[in-house]
Design a protein around this motif. Structure first.
Motif, short mmCIF file in Angstrom:
data_model
loop_
_atom_site.label_atom_id
_atom_site.label_comp_id
_atom_site.label_asym_id
_atom_site.label_seq_id
_atom_site.Cartn_x
_atom_site.Cartn_y
_atom_site.Cartn_z
N ASP A 297 41.43 43.91 -30.71
CA ASP A 297 42.74 43.26 -30.79
C ASP A 297 43.20 42.57 -29.49
OD1 ASP A 297 44.97 42.50 -32.18
OD2 ASP A 297 46.09 44.36 -31.83
N HIS B 2 44.05 50.34 -27.43
CA HIS B 2 43.10 49.33 -27.91
C HIS B 2 41.74 49.45 -27.23
CE1 HIS B 2 46.37 46.41 -29.58
NE2 HIS B 2 45.97 47.27 -30.49
N ARG C 215 44.83 39.86 -27.25
CA ARG C 215 45.92 38.91 -27.54
C ARG C 215 46.38 38.25 -26.25
NH1 ARG C 215 50.25 42.00 -30.96
NH2 ARG C 215 48.36 42.65 -32.01
N ARG D 103 45.84 47.83 -23.26
CA ARG D 103 46.43 49.17 -23.33
C ARG D 103 45.42 50.19 -23.89
NH1 ARG D 103 48.71 50.14 -28.49
NH2 ARG D 103 49.17 48.26 -29.69
MG LIG Z 1 46.91 46.20 -32.42
#
Ligand SMILES: [Mg+2]
Ligand SMILES: Nc1ncnc2c1ncn2[C@@H]1O[C@H](COP(=O)(O)OP(=O)(O)O)[C@@H](O)[C@H]1O
Length: 188
Positions: free
Chosen positions: A136, A123, A138, A120
């Motif tokens: 970040d 980030h 994930r 996104r």
């Molecule tokens: Mg984050």
């Protein structure tokens, strides 16, 4: 009588009570260190372990911060300069360079064998030299996301999606066609 802290305050040799907090999210808090580094302290060991696994696999990539040290709850990594694309695009229009950087980022995710080909805009950092870096990561090897849904949605929200497509059309015709098709489908 000695006073004891009820929580752990020392991570990788740093007392977090003495550091400047620069960011926080759902999984942890991020503190500024000297020498262009940050210390990210996770609430849970499991999320720390998962993030380290991804960051370690991405250490040969220019798109990710460098990891200097880690333990079961924390990571020392390089400080990422610049502003997030979500913030930047509130004040500025997208340009060709940024658009191509975003395509290169997705190419890089493929090279690293990520199955989640998405990140996104909050980030993705646009650095002072106009290159991008992400923080970040994930579920990069867990979730299956074949095209950058949230990245494209973010561009749409900023009102920049059509410009983005125009900029990538010649250099990335396959992404152009595929992503346009998927975004059109998603609208229906
Ligand atoms: Mg984050
Ligand atoms: N390497 C970094 N360099 C600069 N700022 C960072 C860095 N890592 C995190 N941050 C800042 O800290 C915030 C929270 O970090 P993040 O990794 O997203 O935590 P969480 O996993 O809890 O969502 C980010 O939104 C960003 O502002």
């Amino acid at each position: 009588m000695k006073k004891y802290r009820r929580y752990r305050a020392e991570f990788l040799g740093y007392d977090i009570d003495k550091l400047k907090l620069i960011g926080m999210g759902h999984e942890g808090k991020v503190y500024l260190l000297a020498n262009d580094r940050v210390l990210k302290v996770f609430y849970k060991e499991d999320s720390c372990k998962k993030q380290i696994e991804i960051l370690i696999k991405a250490q040969n990539s220019r798109f990710f911060p460098t990891v200097y040290a880690f333990d079961n709850r924390s990571i020392i990594m390089s400080f990422v300069y610049g502003s997030t694309l979500s913030y930047y695009l509130r004040q500025n229009n997208i340009n060709k360079h940024i658009s191509l950087e975003l395509c290169k980022l997705i190419d890089e995710f493929k090279r690293l064998q990520f199955t989640r080909l998405d990140m996104r805009l909050g980030h993705i950092f646009l650095q002072p030299d106009e290159s991008i870096k992400v923080i970040d990561p994930r579920d990069s090897f867990k979730k299956k996301v074949p095209y950058p849904t949230s990245m494209l949605r973010g561009l749409q929200k900023s009102g920049e999606l059509m410009e983005f497509f125009r900029y990538i059309q010649n250099d990335y015709p396959h992404y152009y066609k595929y992503w346009m098709k998927m975004m059109a489908k998603a609208k229906c």
